[in-house]
Design a protein around this motif. Sequence first.
Motif, PDB file in Angstrom:
ATOM      1  N   LEU A  21       0.948  -1.158   0.170  1.00 13.23           N
ATOM      2  CA  LEU A  21      -0.108  -0.265  -0.253  1.00 13.23           C
ATOM      3  C   LEU A  21       1.391   1.262  -0.135  1.00 13.23           C
ATOM      4  CD1 LEU A  21      -2.827   1.131   0.221  1.00 13.23           C
ATOM      5  CD2 LEU A  21      -2.592   1.559   2.679  1.00 13.23           C
ATOM      6  N   GLU A  22       1.817   1.475   1.046  1.00 13.29           N
ATOM      7  CA  GLU A  22       2.478   2.500   1.067  1.00 13.29           C
ATOM      8  C   GLU A  22       4.022   2.102  -0.236  1.00 13.29           C
ATOM      9  OE1 GLU A  22       5.205   1.883   4.168  1.00 13.29           O
ATOM     10  OE2 GLU A  22       3.988   1.793   5.696  1.00 13.29           O
ATOM     11  N   GLU A  66       8.508   9.053   3.315  1.00 12.81           N
ATOM     12  CA  GLU A  66       8.769   8.966   4.564  1.00 12.81           C
ATOM     13  C   GLU A  66       7.612   9.686   5.848  1.00 12.81           C
ATOM     14  OE1 GLU A  66      12.526  10.414   4.648  1.00 12.81           O
ATOM     15  OE2 GLU A  66      13.627   9.181   3.453  1.00 12.81           O
ATOM     16  N   SER A  67       7.681  11.211   5.601  1.00 14.41           N
ATOM     17  CA  SER A  67       6.862  11.544   6.510  1.00 14.41           C
ATOM     18  C   SER A  67       5.221  11.789   6.755  1.00 14.41           C
ATOM     19  CB  SER A  67       7.022  13.273   5.572  1.00 14.41           C
ATOM     20  OG  SER A  67       8.153  13.906   6.042  1.00 14.41           O
ATOM     21  N   VAL A  68       4.864  11.191   4.976  1.00 10.82           N
ATOM     22  CA  VAL A  68       3.105  10.832   5.094  1.00 10.82           C
ATOM     23  C   VAL A  68       2.765   9.382   5.316  1.00 10.82           C
ATOM     24  CG1 VAL A  68       0.704  11.779   4.526  1.00 10.82           C
ATOM     25  CG2 VAL A  68       3.128  13.117   4.129  1.00 10.82           C
ATOM     26  N   ILE A  69       3.260   8.630   4.741  1.00 12.48           N
ATOM     27  CA  ILE A  69       2.902   7.316   3.871  1.00 12.48           C
ATOM     28  C   ILE A  69       3.183   5.934   4.952  1.00 12.48           C
ATOM     29  CG2 ILE A  69       2.697   4.924   2.463  1.00 12.48           C
ATOM     30  CD1 ILE A  69       1.460   8.013   1.776  1.00 12.48           C
ATOM     31  N   SER A  70       4.757   6.834   5.465  1.00 11.55           N
ATOM     32  CA  SER A  70       5.361   5.669   6.509  1.00 11.55           C
ATOM     33  C   SER A  70       4.278   5.766   7.925  1.00 11.55           C
ATOM     34  CB  SER A  70       6.302   5.700   6.769  1.00 11.55           C
ATOM     35  OG  SER A  70       7.103   7.576   7.140  1.00 11.55           O
ATOM     36  N   THR A  71       3.729   6.968   7.976  1.00 10.62           N
ATOM     37  CA  THR A  71       2.891   7.023   9.205  1.00 10.62           C
ATOM     38  C   THR A  71       1.578   6.788   9.427  1.00 10.62           C
ATOM     39  OG1 THR A  71       2.637   9.320   8.939  1.00 10.62           O
ATOM     40  CG2 THR A  71       4.232   8.623  10.072  1.00 10.62           C
ATOM     41  N   VAL A  72       0.892   6.586   8.119  1.00  5.98           N
ATOM     42  CA  VAL A  72      -0.027   5.890   8.142  1.00  5.98           C
ATOM     43  C   VAL A  72      -0.935   5.016   9.388  1.00  5.98           C
ATOM     44  CG1 VAL A  72      -0.154   3.899   6.405  1.00  5.98           C
ATOM     45  CG2 VAL A  72      -1.945   6.155   6.646  1.00  5.98           C
ATOM     46  N   GLN A  73       0.674   4.109   9.634  1.00  8.17           N
ATOM     47  CA  GLN A  73      -0.447   3.386  10.520  1.00  8.17           C
ATOM     48  C   GLN A  73      -0.341   3.816  12.218  1.00  8.17           C
ATOM     49  OE1 GLN A  73       2.584   0.356   9.176  1.00  8.17           O
ATOM     50  NE2 GLN A  73       1.136  -1.448  10.233  1.00  8.17           N
ATOM     51  N   SER A  74       0.637   4.611  12.443  1.00  7.56           N
ATOM     52  CA  SER A  74       0.617   5.172  13.636  1.00  7.56           C
ATOM     53  C   SER A  74      -1.063   5.943  13.327  1.00  7.56           C
ATOM     54  CB  SER A  74       1.352   6.245  13.673  1.00  7.56           C
ATOM     55  OG  SER A  74       2.498   5.496  14.120  1.00  7.56           O
ATOM     56  N   LYS A 230       1.610  10.356  22.318  1.00  7.15           N
ATOM     57  CA  LYS A 230       3.233  10.533  22.128  1.00  7.15           C
ATOM     58  C   LYS A 230       3.467  10.018  20.245  1.00  7.15           C
ATOM     59  CE  LYS A 230       7.930   9.660  23.158  1.00  7.15           C
ATOM     60  NZ  LYS A 230       9.012   8.782  24.348  1.00  7.15           N
ATOM     61  N   MET A 231       3.161   8.913  20.335  1.00 12.68           N
ATOM     62  CA  MET A 231       3.401   8.509  18.919  1.00 12.68           C
ATOM     63  C   MET A 231       2.481   9.424  17.984  1.00 12.68           C
ATOM     64  SD  MET A 231       5.276   6.017  19.068  1.00 12.68           S
ATOM     65  CE  MET A 231       4.577   4.523  17.993  1.00 12.68           C
ATOM     66  N   PHE A 232       1.041   9.250  18.087  1.00 18.68           N
ATOM     67  CA  PHE A 232       0.126  10.433  17.173  1.00 18.68           C
ATOM     68  C   PHE A 232       1.334  11.194  17.508  1.00 18.68           C
ATOM     69  CE2 PHE A 232      -3.322  12.902  16.199  1.00 18.68           C
ATOM     70  CZ  PHE A 232      -4.224  12.035  15.298  1.00 18.68           C
ATOM     71  N   SER A 233       1.128  12.003  18.587  1.00 18.81           N
ATOM     72  CA  SER A 233       1.954  14.031  18.432  1.00 18.81           C
ATOM     73  C   SER A 233       3.149  13.513  16.960  1.00 18.81           C
ATOM     74  CB  SER A 233       2.914  13.830  19.538  1.00 18.81           C
ATOM     75  OG  SER A 233       3.151  15.538  19.040  1.00 18.81           O
ATOM     76  N   ASN A 234       4.579  12.685  17.323  1.00 21.43           N
ATOM     77  CA  ASN A 234       5.113  12.368  15.925  1.00 21.43           C
ATOM     78  C   ASN A 234       4.805  12.233  14.637  1.00 21.43           C
ATOM     79  OD1 ASN A 234       7.197  12.132  17.726  1.00 21.43           O
ATOM     80  ND2 ASN A 234       7.190   9.496  18.435  1.00 21.43           N
ATOM     81  N   ALA A 235       3.387  11.188  14.841  1.00 23.80           N
ATOM     82  CA  ALA A 235       2.830  11.291  13.691  1.00 23.80           C
ATOM     83  C   ALA A 235       2.847  12.194  12.647  1.00 23.80           C
ATOM     84  CB  ALA A 235       2.116  10.045  13.247  1.00 23.80           C
ATOM     85  N   ILE A 236       2.223  12.876  13.504  1.00 20.49           N
ATOM     86  CA  ILE A 236       1.903  14.884  13.088  1.00 20.49           C
ATOM     87  C   ILE A 236       2.919  15.939  12.794  1.00 20.49           C
ATOM     88  CG2 ILE A 236       0.521  16.715  13.579  1.00 20.49           C
ATOM     89  CD1 ILE A 236      -1.372  14.273  12.654  1.00 20.49           C
ATOM     90  N   SER A 237       3.595  15.182  13.492  1.00 23.70           N
ATOM     91  CA  SER A 237       4.399  16.360  13.093  1.00 23.70           C
ATOM     92  C   SER A 237       5.850  15.864  11.648  1.00 23.70           C
ATOM     93  CB  SER A 237       5.708  16.341  14.612  1.00 23.70           C
ATOM     94  OG  SER A 237       5.470  17.043  15.531  1.00 23.70           O
ATOM     95  N   LYS A 238       5.545  14.507  12.070  1.00 19.11           N
ATOM     96  CA  LYS A 238       5.847  13.777  10.110  1.00 19.11           C
ATOM     97  C   LYS A 238       5.680  14.313   9.504  1.00 19.11           C
ATOM     98  CE  LYS A 238       8.886  10.283  11.912  1.00 19.11           C
ATOM     99  NZ  LYS A 238       9.260   8.325  11.837  1.00 19.11           N
TER     100      LYS A 238
END
Length: 513
Positions: A21-22, A66-74, A230-238
């Motif tokens: 998918l990614e 790296e910043s969007v697709i990889s954080t979609v799980q989070s 914390k994980m969600f915050s990191n994902a949003i930052s990315k």
Amino acid sequence: LAVTLLKNLTRYFSAFFMAPLEQGVIYELRKRVFAHLSTLGLDFFTRRKKGDIIGLLVSDVQVVQESVISTVQSVLREPLTLLIYLVCLLLISWKLTLFTLVVLPVTALFIDRIRRPLKLLGLKGQDVLGELVGIVDEFIRGIRIVKAFQKEDFEVKRYEEKNRAYTRMQVAIRRRVELASPFTEMVSILVVCAIVLYGGKLILGGESQLSSEKFIGFIAFFSQFISPIKMFSNAISKIQKGIAAYERIENLLKEEPNIKEAPNALPLRAFEREIAFEGVYFSYGNEDVLRDINFRLQKGQTLALVGPSGGGKSTLADLIPRFYDPRQGRITLDGIDIRQYRLGDLRAQIGYVTQEGILFHDTVLHNIAYGQPNPDREAVIAAAKVANAHDFIMQLPQQYDTLIGERGTMLSGGQRQRIAIARAVLRNPAILILDEATSNLDTESEKLVQDALDRLMQHRTSVVIAHRLSTILRADQILTIENGQIVERGTHQELLRKGGMYSKLYELQFSNG
């Protein structure tokens, strides 16, 4: 042991099914960007730096990955996890949970203040990276000049300045991203402390029916509540960084092609009679490059364009295949405005040989049969013979299967030009445009190339932009163009008798040998 095994199995299968998918999303994005690039006109590529375009296709798409697709799980998983923990907390004590929900938005506000500059920094960073790639591209293309003028240090310094600027921006972005996680954790711990104090006060004061056991359970659940935040915050930052890259891609995708096909475009099966320019004006910006151009070229005739550099000759030729459209006036093919024809049909009638003899990093065979996945080798050899290219091709290491390097660097200028002519021969166009095809060649190469061009031009309608007047003495019509206007027209002999600009150019060239 069972729980650990289940956890790792599910984690692996999650990654296993998410990977296609990614990568599939990035594949589609790259495909869409490149396909859109192919629809844009020459004006876009003259406005934009090559490095910036390459940066969009390579770097910006990678940043999105790296910043969007990889954080979609989070982004998908953590809110669900938060919801489950929230339900558990409400079941234990709705009063303490409400107190928690009042305190947490303060955390979100501070995180947002940290995260907000990431988008702007990301945009600036990608712009600088585009300039960095552009410097590398210019350096490679101009390496002979760099070496000849001994400007290696100058180029290194120029690259170093942009590299330093890009590094500074990446450091600033990384610091911002890394600040979000510890800040979130610290504030979350402060919230836990506040809950312990508030809940302990309620229990010890007898103001709550919540038992100490349940309170410990509440604290345990809330401590797990912090991790997904914390994980969600990191994902949003990315994601903020990725959004900046995607906006650059989106701006490219919003670029409209300046050359568009008419809604009910007419098919063009064959060129029958004449090409005509009728009151044509053209400008790149506010200033007209061509002014009131009028002429007719009958089928089978040769038209030569001569005059000082920068007069508008190449621009005039570029209007015929609709690389650009006139600002005013019209160009007709067999009496019909070329804008009314299907663009593919129009360009299929035209062959183009440029001054540079542009080739691709491929074999001789596939350069001549450009765009044909399974070329007819016999037809390619026949075209090479017409172009005076067969003999030197047979002397190459793998003959027609020899890789010629990027831009044909393994070949001489004359050899590159003859392969370009062979490509035009194989296309078998009705209309031929030659843009100073022999101007950069030595005398021997020019003779071979000119002989090939003469064969190519037989029974074809030709527009020849000529620097060396010796190549257009037999042209049916010669136009002298100066400052975007036709100042003289006629045959070679007629223009010599007039004693105007053409005559002066001719005398100047031939008096110098």
